[in-house]
Motif scaffolding. Structure first.
Motif, short mmCIF file in Angstrom:
data_model
loop_
_atom_site.label_atom_id
_atom_site.label_comp_id
_atom_site.label_asym_id
_atom_site.label_seq_id
_atom_site.Cartn_x
_atom_site.Cartn_y
_atom_site.Cartn_z
N THR A 74 0.84 -1.20 0.00
CA THR A 74 0.00 0.00 0.00
C THR A 74 0.88 1.25 0.00
N VAL A 75 0.28 2.33 -0.51
CA VAL A 75 0.94 3.64 -0.48
C VAL A 75 -0.05 4.64 0.11
N GLN A 76 0.46 5.49 0.97
CA GLN A 76 -0.39 6.56 1.53
C GLN A 76 0.24 7.90 1.16
N PHE A 77 -0.58 8.75 0.55
CA PHE A 77 -0.05 10.01 0.01
C PHE A 77 -1.16 11.07 0.08
N PRO A 78 -0.80 12.36 0.22
CA PRO A 78 -1.85 13.39 0.21
C PRO A 78 -2.58 13.42 -1.13
N LEU A 79 -3.90 13.47 -1.06
CA LEU A 79 -4.69 13.63 -2.29
C LEU A 79 -5.99 14.35 -1.95
N ASN A 80 -6.19 15.46 -2.61
CA ASN A 80 -7.43 16.22 -2.50
C ASN A 80 -7.48 17.13 -3.72
N PHE A 81 -8.58 17.83 -3.93
CA PHE A 81 -8.67 18.55 -5.21
C PHE A 81 -7.82 19.82 -5.26
N LYS A 116 -4.94 13.56 4.06
CA LYS A 116 -5.29 14.97 3.92
C LYS A 116 -6.40 15.23 2.90
N PRO A 117 -7.52 14.49 3.01
CA PRO A 117 -8.61 14.71 2.04
C PRO A 117 -9.18 16.11 2.08
N PHE A 118 -9.01 16.82 3.21
CA PHE A 118 -9.51 18.20 3.30
C PHE A 118 -8.36 19.21 3.18
N ALA A 119 -7.26 18.78 2.62
CA ALA A 119 -6.09 19.67 2.43
C ALA A 119 -5.70 20.35 3.74
N GLY A 154 -7.38 21.09 6.29
CA GLY A 154 -8.33 22.09 6.79
C GLY A 154 -8.61 23.21 5.80
N ARG A 155 -7.93 23.23 4.66
CA ARG A 155 -8.17 24.30 3.69
C ARG A 155 -9.48 24.10 2.93
N ILE A 156 -9.89 22.84 2.77
CA ILE A 156 -11.19 22.59 2.11
C ILE A 156 -12.21 22.37 3.21
N ARG A 157 -13.19 23.23 3.26
CA ARG A 157 -14.16 23.11 4.36
C ARG A 157 -15.48 22.49 3.91
N ASP A 158 -15.56 22.20 2.62
CA ASP A 158 -16.78 21.60 2.09
C ASP A 158 -16.59 20.08 2.02
N ALA A 159 -17.07 19.38 3.06
CA ALA A 159 -16.85 17.93 3.15
C ALA A 159 -17.47 17.20 1.95
N ILE A 176 -15.08 23.70 -7.21
CA ILE A 176 -13.73 23.16 -7.04
C ILE A 176 -12.71 24.14 -7.63
N GLU A 177 -13.02 24.61 -8.83
CA GLU A 177 -12.10 25.54 -9.49
C GLU A 177 -11.91 26.81 -8.66
N SER A 178 -13.00 27.30 -8.12
CA SER A 178 -12.86 28.56 -7.38
C SER A 178 -12.10 28.33 -6.06
N ILE A 179 -12.28 27.17 -5.44
CA ILE A 179 -11.51 26.89 -4.21
C ILE A 179 -10.03 26.70 -4.56
N ARG A 180 -9.79 25.98 -5.66
CA ARG A 180 -8.40 25.79 -6.11
C ARG A 180 -7.72 27.14 -6.34
N GLU A 181 -8.47 27.98 -7.01
CA GLU A 181 -7.97 29.32 -7.34
C GLU A 181 -7.62 30.08 -6.06
N LYS A 182 -8.52 29.97 -5.09
CA LYS A 182 -8.34 30.73 -3.85
C LYS A 182 -7.18 30.16 -3.03
N VAL A 183 -7.20 28.86 -2.89
CA VAL A 183 -6.18 28.23 -2.01
C VAL A 183 -4.82 28.17 -2.71
#
Ligand code: SF4
Ligand code: SF4
Length: 350
Positions: A160-167, A191-194, A196-201, A248-255
């Motif tokens: 198995t591999v564990q790695f950060p992945l979120n949008f 880190k599915p919520f980056a 804490g940067r992604i607050r929309d579960a 997603i795009e707008s959150i990506r843009e912001k973060v």
């Protein structure tokens, strides 16, 4: 609860697991309730680490009498055989079990660490001993460094591999995820919520459910949080709509891609700059009322420590995300000073 098979381990895990770090935050009683509620809702995968303070111990108490319902993944940060095996014994004791389903080497972030783990006398040799004794059933690793993770996956040594992945932090999506699939390895998305940067579960979990070989392990500290996440997994549709994509795009843009994951790998700084705190200032500004922000010791300590930076660059060599930390420290301090001017705060509080 829907399930997936975690690659060549053959383990059938719930479509979402839970991560163990935040289980340190609530009282022990509350943390135990969170884990037990997760089990009751059909979550059967729990990821923790020997280095996560009280996490293993609390999980051990929570699963007491229910061991067979749970697939436990934990980690060792030890790189040599004997130390790793000693740490395994501690994990087993804390988790109140006589076997670990997936034992992972924690933070394989550099070529030197990977080499050390795999060399004769390294932690992998210990893992093979533990496998033969039945104390460990499968071997995996975690990493924050894409290049090293790709190398480790290709080595054929891990299941198995564990790695950060979120949008927001989706570097693994076009590279590591397909490579792991090709190698028939289970992929655990940390880190599915980056952080804490992604607050929309709903958006965060639905995005990850699009990857049919990936199990996200969001950290939870409240019963309501795991109930919300399970509700998303149990919902009729995981479709990411065009409206979702816009969000997603707008959150990506912001973060943006220049955000600090708070992983602390860059610390300690030789000049005692509290790097994580400094880089976190713009996020804290969004999270707290201005009065709290300006009077908060954490904030003031961070800003003061930033003045010690001599721009040596040592921290940047240690950051697995290759962040331009020196520039970001400057930006953060400028951000703080601008806000202080706007709010007529002339001095940093002691
Ligand atoms: S660049 Fe600044 S923050 Fe980074 S290690 Fe050097 S002194 Fe510390
Ligand atoms: S700057 Fe890099 S190494 Fe330091 S905490 Fe942030 S992401 Fe981690």
């Amino acid at each position: 609860m829907k399930t997936i098979v975690l690659g060549k381990t053959g383990l059938e895990v719930s479509r979402v697991g839970i991560g163990g770090i935040p289980l340190n935050r609530p009282s022990e009683e509350k943390a135990i309730k969170v884990v037990q509620r997760a089990l009751d809702l059909g979550v059967n995968f729990i990821d923790t680490a020997n280095g996560y303070s009280e996490s293993e111990n609390r999980i051990g108490k929570a699963i007491s009498g229910r061991r067979e319902e749970v697939i436990i993944a934990t980690k060792t940060g030890r790189r040599d055989k004997d130390a790793a095996l000693q740490e395994l014994e501690v994990s087993l004791e804390r988790l109140r079990t006589d076997y670990i389903d997936i034992w992972q080497f924690h933070g394989i972030n550099t070529a030197a660490i990977l080499e050390k783990v795999l060399e004769p006398g390294g932690a992998m040799e210990g893992a093979q001993v533990a496998l033969r004794k039945g104390k460990v059933r499968h071997i995996g690793f975690s990493s924050h460094n894409l290049e090293i993770a790709m190398k480790a996956v290709s080595s054929g040594q891990f299941e198995t591999v564990q790695f950060p992945l979120n949008f927001v932090s989706d570097e693994a999506a076009p590279s590591l995820v397909p490579l792991a699939r090709q190698e028939d390895m289970g992929f655990i998305a940390m880190k599915p919520f980056a952080g804490g940067r992604i607050r929309d579960a709903d958006l965060a979990i639905k995005y990850l459910l699009q990857f049919d070989t990936v199990v996200p392990d969001p950290g939870v500290q409240k019963v309501e949080e795991i109930e919300e996440i399970v509700g998303i997994v149990d919902s009729e549709s995981w479709e990411v709509s065009s409206q979702d994509l816009e969000r997603i795009e707008s959150i990506r843009e912001k973060v943006g891609k220049r955000f600090c994951r708070q992983c602390t790998y860059c610390m300690p700084c030789p000049q005692e700059v509290f790097i994580c705190g400094v880089l976190y200032l713009p996020i804290l500004w969004e999270l707290w009322p201005s009065d709290w922000f300006f009077n908060w010791d954490y904030v003031n300590h961070s800003v003061k420590s930033a003045k010690n930076c001599i721009r040596c660059g040592e921290c940047e060599e240690k950051c697995p995300y290759l962040l331009p930390i020196r520039e970001m420290i400057e930006e953060s301090v400028n951000f703080f000073e601008q806000k202080a001017r706007e709010y007529n705060r002339k001095e940093i509080k002691n």
